[in-house]
Scaffold this active site. Structure first.
Site, PDB file in Angstrom:
ATOM      1  N   ARG A   1      80.855   0.980  78.336  1.00 18.87           N
ATOM      2  CA  ARG A   1      80.145   3.148  78.776  1.00 18.87           C
ATOM      3  C   ARG A   1      80.480   3.965  78.187  1.00 18.87           C
ATOM      4  O   ARG A   1      81.467   3.917  77.800  1.00 18.87           O
ATOM      5  CB  ARG A   1      81.166   3.100  80.620  1.00 18.87           C
ATOM      6  CG  ARG A   1      80.705   1.270  80.965  1.00 18.87           C
ATOM      7  CD  ARG A   1      80.806   1.791  82.747  1.00 18.87           C
ATOM      8  NE  ARG A   1      80.763   0.629  83.479  1.00 18.87           N
ATOM      9  CZ  ARG A   1      81.249   0.033  84.112  1.00 18.87           C
ATOM     10  NH1 ARG A   1      82.118   0.810  85.203  1.00 18.87           N
ATOM     11  NH2 ARG A   1      81.205  -1.336  84.856  1.00 18.87           N
TER      12      ARG A   1
ATOM     13  N   ARG B   1      89.450   5.865  82.327  1.00 16.89           N
ATOM     14  CA  ARG B   1      87.573   6.533  81.924  1.00 16.89           C
ATOM     15  C   ARG B   1      87.688   6.388  80.089  1.00 16.89           C
ATOM     16  O   ARG B   1      87.796   7.302  79.812  1.00 16.89           O
ATOM     17  CB  ARG B   1      87.586   7.091  82.449  1.00 16.89           C
ATOM     18  CG  ARG B   1      86.036   7.417  83.139  1.00 16.89           C
ATOM     19  CD  ARG B   1      85.585   8.901  84.121  1.00 16.89           C
ATOM     20  NE  ARG B   1      86.082   9.067  85.072  1.00 16.89           N
ATOM     21  CZ  ARG B   1      85.823   7.935  85.675  1.00 16.89           C
ATOM     22  NH1 ARG B   1      85.159   7.580  86.125  1.00 16.89           N
ATOM     23  NH2 ARG B   1      86.640   8.510  87.013  1.00 16.89           N
TER      24      ARG B   1
ATOM     25  N   GLU C   1      90.750   3.574  91.955  1.00 12.75           N
ATOM     26  CA  GLU C   1      90.098   2.079  92.042  1.00 12.75           C
ATOM     27  C   GLU C   1      90.016   1.401  90.943  1.00 12.75           C
ATOM     28  O   GLU C   1      90.011   1.632  89.878  1.00 12.75           O
ATOM     29  CB  GLU C   1      88.250   2.829  92.055  1.00 12.75           C
ATOM     30  CG  GLU C   1      87.072   0.870  91.942  1.00 12.75           C
ATOM     31  CD  GLU C   1      85.287   1.713  91.673  1.00 12.75           C
ATOM     32  OE1 GLU C   1      85.519   0.444  90.435  1.00 12.75           O
ATOM     33  OE2 GLU C   1      85.143   2.905  90.739  1.00 12.75           O
TER      34      GLU C   1
ATOM     35  N   SER D   1      85.629  -3.396  92.491  1.00 10.84           N
ATOM     36  CA  SER D   1      84.570  -2.803  93.713  1.00 10.84           C
ATOM     37  C   SER D   1      83.653  -4.108  93.650  1.00 10.84           C
ATOM     38  O   SER D   1      83.032  -4.641  92.883  1.00 10.84           O
ATOM     39  CB  SER D   1      83.855  -1.529  93.005  1.00 10.84           C
ATOM     40  OG  SER D   1      82.927  -1.284  93.422  1.00 10.84           O
TER      41      SER D   1
ATOM     42  N   ARG E   1      93.050  -1.068  84.158  1.00  4.93           N
ATOM     43  CA  ARG E   1      93.384  -0.079  85.197  1.00  4.93           C
ATOM     44  C   ARG E   1      94.713  -1.121  85.696  1.00  4.93           C
ATOM     45  O   ARG E   1      95.359  -1.026  86.395  1.00  4.93           O
ATOM     46  CB  ARG E   1      91.980   0.108  85.878  1.00  4.93           C
ATOM     47  CG  ARG E   1      91.150   1.121  85.806  1.00  4.93           C
ATOM     48  CD  ARG E   1      90.188   1.903  86.923  1.00  4.93           C
ATOM     49  NE  ARG E   1      89.823   2.566  85.893  1.00  4.93           N
ATOM     50  CZ  ARG E   1      89.112   3.596  86.747  1.00  4.93           C
ATOM     51  NH1 ARG E   1      88.685   3.761  87.955  1.00  4.93           N
ATOM     52  NH2 ARG E   1      88.308   4.787  86.328  1.00  4.93           N
TER      53      ARG E   1
END
Length: 427
Positions: free
Chosen positions: A262, A277, A349, A352, A391
Site C-alpha cells: 500500500r 503503517r 485496528e 476489518s 500488527r
C-alpha cells in the site's frame, strides 16, 4: 457497483444512503445519465429496425419494378448507414459516462449500521479479555524491538526508504510463526481453503473489488501496467469473476497468507515510527463467496474466526461496529477488531471484516444459479483479515513484554518456535 434499475426505482433511498455516508446526493444526476443512455440506445435500435425494414422494402420495390421507390429507399438506407456510426459513438460515450459515475458510488449500508461521521461514532459490539497488569512500565513495539537488536528501521530505509522494517533472528521467526499459526487455524478448524495466488493483477481485478478507479493513488503499479495487491482480497474474490457457480457450491471460503502493498498516500505524518503503517506487510486474508440469503450470517461467522486468532493469543481486544461514515467503499457492514496496545495505551485496528452484498459481484459479473430459476443471481462477497500479521506482532511484543526487556511467546505459538519460549537479546 449498484444496480441502475434499483437506483431508477429508489432515487430517494440512494440519496438517503449517501447522506448517511457523508456524501452528496447523486440520484438525479445518475438518472439523467441513464435517461440519455437509454434514449441513445432506443434511437439507435429504431434506426437499425428502420434500416432493416427499408432494405426489405427495396427488394419488394425492385420486384414490382418501381425504380423510383427503390432509389428513394436506397437513399434512405445510405443516410441511415452514415448516421449510425455517429450514434454508436454517442452510445459508447453515454454508457461509459454512466459506468464511470456508478463505479464511484459507495455501497448501501445495511439498516442496522449505526449512522455517524467518523471513527468517533463507531459502536462497541463486545470486549474480550482484560488489559495486562504489570509492575513495570509499558513500552512501544519499536523500542522493544530495537532494544532486542532484532528490529531495524535504519537499514530498511537504506534499502527501500520510509515505512519498511527489517526483522532478524527471533523476531523474524515470530513473524513467520504468527502467519503460520493463522493460516493453520483457518484451514484446519474454520473450514477455509488455502490459496496461493499472484501478487500482481490486471486492472480488471482491481476494478472488480473496488480499488479502481477511485483509489488508484493508494496502490503501487508496475511498469508493465500490473498492480501490486493491497490485500489478497483482490485475488481471492476475483477467482470467481466472470463465472456462474451452482448454489450447491456455496459458500466458498478461501484464505491466503501473502504480502500486501500500500502506498499510504493519504497518511502523511501518521504512524511514521514503527511497523503500524507500512508499505509492505504480511496479512492472512479471509474471503467468502455466498448466496444472497447467507451473507449476513456468514459475516458474523467470519468475524468470529478472526476473533479466535486474538483469543488464542491471549490478547485483549474489542470488536467495533463501524458507523456509516467510517465504513469502506464496498462494504454494507463492517466489524473492526481493535487490539489493546499497552505501549500506546490505546486500541488499534488489527482486522476489518466486511459484508459487501452483490456490490463487488456486479463489477466482476460473478453469479450463481438457483434451482428452478432461469436467470442467475449475483453472488454475495465478504472479506476480512484473519489477521494482519505485523500488527499482531506489535500486539504480542507490547502485551507479553517482561520487566527485563524479554518477550514471552504466547502458548499458541510455541509449536512454531522450535522450542523457543522467550525472545531475549543475545549476549
Amino acid at each position: 457497483m449498484l444496480d441502475i434499475k434499483w437506483i431508477r426505482e429508489n432515487p430517494a433511498a440512494l440519496d438517503e444512503a449517501l447522506k448517511k455516508r457523508g456524501a452528496e446526493p447523486q440520484a438525479d444526476a445518475i438518472i439523467a445519465l441513464d435517461e440519455t443512455r437509454r434514449s441513445v440506445i432506443q434511437t439507435l435500435q429504431d434506426m437499425q429496425s428502420r434500416r432493416n425494414a427499408a432494405s426489405k422494402e427495396i427488394g419488394a420495390a425492385m420486384a414490382q419494378k418501381n425504380q423510383e421507390l427503390a432509389e428513394k429507399l436506397k437513399a434512405e438506407v445510405a443516410s441511415l448507414k452514415d448516421e449510425m456510426p455517429v450514434l454508436e459513438q454517442k452510445e459508447r460515450e453515454a454508457i461509459a459516462a454512466l459506468d464511470d459515475v456508478l463505479s464511484r458510488i459507495p455501497n448501501i449500508p445495511l439498516d442496522d449500521v449505526p449512522v455517524g461521521k467518523d471513527e468517533h461514532d463507531n459502536v462497541v459490539a463486545r470486549v474480550v479479555g482484560e488489559k495486562p497488569r504489570w509492575n513495570h512500565p509499558a513500552k512501544e513495539h519499536f523500542d522493544i524491538g530495537e532494544a532486542l537488536g532484532m528490529m531495524d528501521f535504519d537499514r530498511a530505509a537504506k534499502l527501500s526508504g520510509s515505512r519498511f522494517t527489517v526483522l532478524t533472528g527471533q523476531l523474524a521467526k515470530l513473524e513467520r510463526a504468527l502467519g503460520q499459526f493463522m493460516i493453520d487455524l483457518h484451514t484446519t478448524e474454520h473450514g477455509y481453503t488455502e490459496v496461493s495466488s499472484p501478487l500482481m493483477v490486471r486492472d480488471e481485478a482491481m476494478y472488480g473489488t473496488g480499488q479502481l478507479p477511485k483509489f488508484a493513488e493508494d496502490l503501487f503499479r508496475t511498469t508493465d501496467g500490473r498492480w501490486l495487491i493491497p490485500t489478497a482480497e483482490v485475488t481471492l474474490t476475483n477467482l470467481v469473476s466472470q463465472e456462474i457457480l451452482e448454489q450447491e457450491q456455496l459458500p466458498l471460503r478461501l484464505t491466503a497468507l501473502t504480502p500486501s502493498f500500500r502506498s499510504e498516500a493519504g497518511s502523511a505524518g501518521r504512524d511514521t515510527r514503527g511497523m503500524l503503517r507500512q508499505h509492505q506487510f504480511w496479512k492472512c486474508e479471509l474471503v467468502s463467496i455466498t448466496d444472497a440469503e447467507s451473507s449476513v450470517a456468514e459475516h458474523e461467522r467470519m468475524t468470529a474466526c478472526a476473533e479466535e486468532v486474538l483469543k488464542r493469543l491471549g490478547l485483549h481486544f474489542r470488536t467495533m461496529t463501524l458507523c456509516t461514515g467510517d465504513m469502506g467503499f464496498g462494504a454494507r457492514k463492517t466489524y473492526d477488531l481493535e487490539v489493546w496496545l499497552p505501549g500506546q495505551n490505546t486500541y488499534r485496528e488489527i482486522s476489518s471484516c466486511s459484508v459487501c452484498g452483490d456490490f463487488q459481484a456486479r463489477r466482476m459479473n460473478a453469479r450463481y444459479r438457483v434451482k428452478d430459476e432461469k436467470a442467475p443471481r449475483f453472488v454475495h462477497t465478504l472479506n476480512g483479515s484473519g489477521t494482519a500479521v505485523g500488527r499482531c506482532l506489535i500486539a504480542v511484543l507490547e502485551n507479553y513484554l517482561n520487566e527485563d526487556g524479554s518477550v514471552t511467546i504466547p502458548d499458541a505459538l510455541l509449536p512454531y518456535m522450535g522450542g523457543l519460549t522467550k525472545i531475549e537479546r543475545s549476549a
